[in-house]
Design an enzyme around this catalytic site. Structure first.
Site, PDB file in Angstrom:
ATOM      1  N   GLN A 198      13.923 -51.084  18.524  1.00 52.53           N
ATOM      2  CA  GLN A 198      14.549 -51.852  17.460  1.00 52.53           C
ATOM      3  C   GLN A 198      14.868 -53.259  17.944  1.00 52.53           C
ATOM      4  O   GLN A 198      14.963 -53.512  19.150  1.00 52.53           O
ATOM      5  CB  GLN A 198      15.843 -51.179  17.018  1.00 52.53           C
ATOM      6  CG  GLN A 198      15.662 -49.771  16.472  1.00 52.53           C
ATOM      7  CD  GLN A 198      16.933 -49.271  15.787  1.00 52.53           C
ATOM      8  OE1 GLN A 198      17.523 -49.974  14.965  1.00 52.53           O
ATOM      9  NE2 GLN A 198      17.352 -48.079  16.129  1.00 52.53           N
TER      10      GLN A 198
ATOM     11  N   ASN B 252      16.321 -46.593  21.658  1.00 52.12           N
ATOM     12  CA  ASN B 252      17.038 -45.334  21.876  1.00 52.12           C
ATOM     13  C   ASN B 252      15.981 -44.258  21.999  1.00 52.12           C
ATOM     14  O   ASN B 252      15.208 -44.047  21.074  1.00 52.12           O
ATOM     15  CB  ASN B 252      17.936 -44.995  20.685  1.00 52.12           C
ATOM     16  CG  ASN B 252      19.109 -45.940  20.576  1.00 52.12           C
ATOM     17  OD1 ASN B 252      19.661 -46.367  21.581  1.00 52.12           O
ATOM     18  ND2 ASN B 252      19.500 -46.260  19.348  1.00 52.12           N
TER      19      ASN B 252
ATOM     20  N   CYS C 277       4.254 -43.305  11.425  1.00 50.19           N
ATOM     21  CA  CYS C 277       2.823 -43.128  11.711  1.00 50.19           C
ATOM     22  C   CYS C 277       1.970 -44.063  10.835  1.00 50.19           C
ATOM     23  O   CYS C 277       2.361 -44.402   9.713  1.00 50.19           O
ATOM     24  CB  CYS C 277       2.409 -41.676  11.483  1.00 50.19           C
ATOM     25  SG  CYS C 277       2.750 -40.590  12.898  1.00 50.19           S
TER      26      CYS C 277
ATOM     27  N   HIS D  99       1.851 -40.521  17.516  1.00 51.43           N
ATOM     28  CA  HIS D  99       3.175 -39.952  17.271  1.00 51.43           C
ATOM     29  C   HIS D  99       3.790 -39.348  18.530  1.00 51.43           C
ATOM     30  O   HIS D  99       5.015 -39.357  18.702  1.00 51.43           O
ATOM     31  CB  HIS D  99       3.049 -38.882  16.180  1.00 51.43           C
ATOM     32  CG  HIS D  99       4.346 -38.308  15.722  1.00 51.43           C
ATOM     33  ND1 HIS D  99       5.239 -39.024  14.939  1.00 51.43           N
ATOM     34  CD2 HIS D  99       4.914 -37.089  15.925  1.00 51.43           C
ATOM     35  CE1 HIS D  99       6.295 -38.267  14.678  1.00 51.43           C
ATOM     36  NE2 HIS D  99       6.132 -37.096  15.269  1.00 51.43           N
TER      37      HIS D  99
ATOM     38  N   SER E 108      16.421 -40.739  15.833  1.00 49.13           N
ATOM     39  CA  SER E 108      16.199 -39.779  14.765  1.00 49.13           C
ATOM     40  C   SER E 108      14.710 -39.523  14.514  1.00 49.13           C
ATOM     41  O   SER E 108      14.363 -38.743  13.646  1.00 49.13           O
ATOM     42  CB  SER E 108      16.877 -40.272  13.485  1.00 49.13           C
ATOM     43  OG  SER E 108      16.578 -41.630  13.253  1.00 49.13           O
TER      44      SER E 108
ATOM     45  N   HIS F 136       9.252 -45.840  19.313  1.00 50.51           N
ATOM     46  CA  HIS F 136       9.635 -47.095  18.641  1.00 50.51           C
ATOM     47  C   HIS F 136      10.895 -47.678  19.249  1.00 50.51           C
ATOM     48  O   HIS F 136      11.676 -46.995  19.893  1.00 50.51           O
ATOM     49  CB  HIS F 136       9.850 -46.857  17.145  1.00 50.51           C
ATOM     50  CG  HIS F 136      11.103 -46.077  16.831  1.00 50.51           C
ATOM     51  ND1 HIS F 136      11.231 -44.736  17.074  1.00 50.51           N
ATOM     52  CD2 HIS F 136      12.287 -46.471  16.302  1.00 50.51           C
ATOM     53  CE1 HIS F 136      12.425 -44.309  16.695  1.00 50.51           C
ATOM     54  NE2 HIS F 136      13.105 -45.347  16.234  1.00 50.51           N
TER      55      HIS F 136
HETATM   56  O1  LIG Z   1      18.972 -47.083  13.723  1.00 50.94           O
HETATM   57  P1  LIG Z   1      18.845 -45.623  14.036  1.00 50.94           P
HETATM   58  O2  LIG Z   1      17.788 -45.314  15.063  1.00 50.94           O
HETATM   59  O3  LIG Z   1      18.729 -44.771  12.823  1.00 50.94           O
HETATM   60  O4  LIG Z   1      20.252 -45.235  14.659  1.00 50.94           O
HETATM   61  C1  LIG Z   1      20.538 -45.114  16.030  1.00 50.94           C
HETATM   62  O5  LIG Z   1      20.598 -46.385  16.670  1.00 50.94           O
HETATM   63  C2  LIG Z   1      21.597 -47.283  16.211  1.00 50.94           C
HETATM   64  C3  LIG Z   1      21.592 -48.513  17.090  1.00 50.94           C
HETATM   65  O6  LIG Z   1      21.899 -48.226  18.442  1.00 50.94           O
HETATM   66  C4  LIG Z   1      22.983 -46.626  16.174  1.00 50.94           C
HETATM   67  O7  LIG Z   1      23.879 -47.484  15.504  1.00 50.94           O
HETATM   68  C5  LIG Z   1      22.966 -45.275  15.494  1.00 50.94           C
HETATM   69  O8  LIG Z   1      24.234 -44.660  15.632  1.00 50.94           O
HETATM   70  C6  LIG Z   1      21.879 -44.405  16.116  1.00 50.94           C
HETATM   71  O9  LIG Z   1      21.814 -43.148  15.476  1.00 50.94           O
END
Ligand SMILES: O=P(O)(O)O[C@H]1O[C@H](CO)[C@@H](O)[C@H](O)[C@H]1O
Ligand SMILES: O=P(O)(O)O[C@H]1O[C@H](CO)[C@@H](O)[C@H](O)[C@H]1O
Lengths: 384, 384
Positions: free
Chosen positions: A201, A186, A55, A121, A194, A199
């Site tokens: 990556q 994800n 946030c 959020h 988590s 968001h």
């Molecule tokens: O990086 P984060 O969001 O903590 O982690 C998540 O995405 C990653 C990339 O796909 C994985 O390797 C992790 O197992 C998953 O929990």
């Protein structure tokens, strides 16, 4: 369709993009389910969570404080899977011994970023309008451009782009020319996410990862065999004509359930014209891509009236590569969602799937039909 | 080991058996976990459950009644993914059209069996002694033998075997010569298992599934390049010498975490001698295989003091194949368990892993060390 018999019989379909097969068992969707039920996804999150490290204005694990960002915000992952600096590794030379023949490793360095999609959020892509998704696509493009090999055939196009700057944290210029940039999201705890703050990556590495490399080999092969034609251009054209696997399309993109989909409601967004990477798009195309992402994620949530979990990611030209790798690459997005029958019953790719081959129950055509029917307003808005 | 630096740096390892790479990030295990926690597995099940369709004397979905079996019991899956009989499918011929070039499907028929591992509802392989696991191996072998192509180079060995008969339900002789038999077990709800009664599955198909076919291509290549040497014989020999990835071994088998393991505590059991399939084993070897399975599954449960979930399966020669496919095949078992840090925190193969390449946090050597240390009595027995 002459092939409607495939709605009733077990068969395999060939994934031309990966060069691999998957097993389809349409009749099997009828079996009762006594196994694991997912927890229904949380629905009411606050707009701002003082405990959330994503946030605006909050402090992250490494002590840095997020700015008061208004659209997207990028920073280097505090728990990166790859690092820019590490001890060097020189594998022992092949001396004919069993060890040097059988145990092969290579060092990988790189950089991992996190991109907050919004300051709010509780938002997800499904809640956002195409105009709100635009800054995300611009940020992806900015990041790709900043990491592109200056000697790439794409450098010309990249330089010509005019993009708004993006809000960023402690991002120094990378120390090396990386080979590939994997942009992904994800979504949902089922997909290992988590933190519910919207968001994605970005992992950038000195290696060309397996999946995009497998694809580029197939794309290059097709191009050679078909006198320069592009597999995904031909494929999007065919799907756009046949319509039965289409979920949504506009002038620039086709979005639908691929003929060879593994996950029940898997989707690909494919550029109709040959575009190698994000930097090949103009503003109109970026808008149409934002529209596709909005249409797909909204339908996903509407399907089972839940926060639909998925992993999604972009495949495009490597940051650094041979001319053939770059010119054969074709921009597309994969969505891999696990749910099968309801908000709580997912498809498991487990025993047979891990040891034999991927397997699906409903056909891609049935999945596309259901997703087409989920157009319209987001179910949550109607409940308000 | 000269390569101890690999405990600290990000690197990729090459899976010789599949011909693909995986990313290893040893430093990453330190990140905090705020995501999904698995439910701890149920511990106290009754020895007999009147509601369970796998318990002796109970009635299944199709109305058949299970016998009062005492060791294993085999029947045809009521919800098979492939069927013996279905309408025929003849794909349209390649007429040069986009559709015939891009959309490829083929019919698959086959047969799916369920094998109850024991009459006791609450047992798992980890609770069973090698002597109690023996009937399972004998049943697998019986089933493989019954489905083997009579013209296979393995037919000779199969005929010579003397095995106790197995308890079976409504199993008619297959109507066709199938190509591959995939024997596997999904254990735990996390791995899509819908009934805790100890059982495995067997799917037999007219197709040669992706995974074993990919492996056999690699095995055949190695054999050609190395003057008839077998990759997995060489590999088991090397591992047995190096010891750092060994978890357990006896005269006939090596069991340990492969150099290229994807899942945190992944294990392979490999025959040290070149054995093409189950029917190549004699009684001593079957006993030693049972011992390995007991040792591995017990250590798994001891590791986090939980019912350790996994998918496991056998790879061996196809039921029907070319001489090269059969002679290059080498018997081994894969265990793919998802847990990473505790009974409730798993590794997700999601975004990067699905779109880029598989990724692991702890090294295979660290995983093997921890599993070696988990020998001894099953933790549950000590609690009794
Ligand atoms: O990086 P984060 O969001 O903590 O982690 C998540 O995405 C990653 C990339 O796909 C994985 O390797 C992790 O197992 C998953 O929990
Ligand atoms: O056949 P079961 O045990 O009902 O189902 C389980 O194993 C199958 C084979 O790996 C998978 O296809 C299913 O997704 C999983 O739930």
């Amino acid at each position: 369709m002459g092939d409607s018999i495939l709605n009733d019989i077990s068969h395999r379909r060939y994934n031309l993009l990966r060069g691999s097969w998957i097993l389809v068992s349409p009749h099997r969707n009828k079996r009762p389910w006594q196994g694991l039920q997912e927890k229904p996804s949380r629905t009411s999150l606050p707009d701002y969570d003082p405990e959330c490290y994503l946030c605006p204005s909050n402090t992250r694990a490494n002590g840095s404080k997020n700015p008061k960002f208004t659209e997207t915000f990028v920073f280097v992952n505090d728990y990166s899977a790859v690092k820019e600096e590490q001890e060097e590794y020189h594998p022992e030379q092949n001396d004919g011994s069993l060890a040097s023949r059988l145990l092969k490793a290579q060092a990988v360095t790189g950089k991992c970023y996190v991109i907050c999609f919004s300051p709010s959020h509780h938002l997800t892509l499904a809640d956002m309008s195409p105009a709100e998704i635009m800054p995300i696509i611009q940020t992806w493009t900015n990041l790709y451009r900043a990491n592109l090999d200056p000697k790439s055939p794409l450098a010309e196009a990249a330089k010509a782009l005019s993009l708004p700057p993006f809000s960023q944290g402690d991002i120094a210029t990378p120390n090396a020319q990386y080979r590939y940039m994997q942009i992904f999201e994800n979504k949902g705890t089922t997909m290992g996410c988590s933190n519910p703050h919207p968001h994605g990556q970005v992992w950038t590495t000195t290696s060309y990862p397996e999946e995009p490399q497998t694809e580029v080999r197939q794309l290059s092969k097709y191009r050679q065999e078909q006198n320069g034609a592009h597999l995904l251009v031909d494929y999007a054209k065919l799907e756009s004509e046949q319509k039965e696997r289409t979920v949504f399309e506009n002038e620039s993109f086709w979005a639908g359930v691929p003929y060879w989909a593994v996950w029940p409601f898997e989707i690909m967004i494919i550029s109709k014209q040959h575009k190698r990477a994000l930097v090949d798009f103009d503003d109109k195309e970026r808008k149409e891509l934002a529209e596709c992402i909005a249409e797909i994620t909204r339908r996903y949530d509407n399907l089972f009236e839940t926060q639909f979990p998925y992993s999604m990611g972009l495949h495009q030209a490597p940051l650094q590569g041979t001319e053939d790798e770059i010119e054969s690459s074709h921009f597309h997005i994969h969505f891999y969602p696990p749910l099968l029958r309801s908000a709580t019953v997912r498809k498991f790719q487990v025993g047979y799937e891990m040891l034999g081959e991927p397997q699906r129950d409903i056909t891609p055509e049935q999945a596309a039909e259901r997703l087409r029917a989920c157009a319209g307003e987001l179910y949550r808005k109607k409940l308000e």
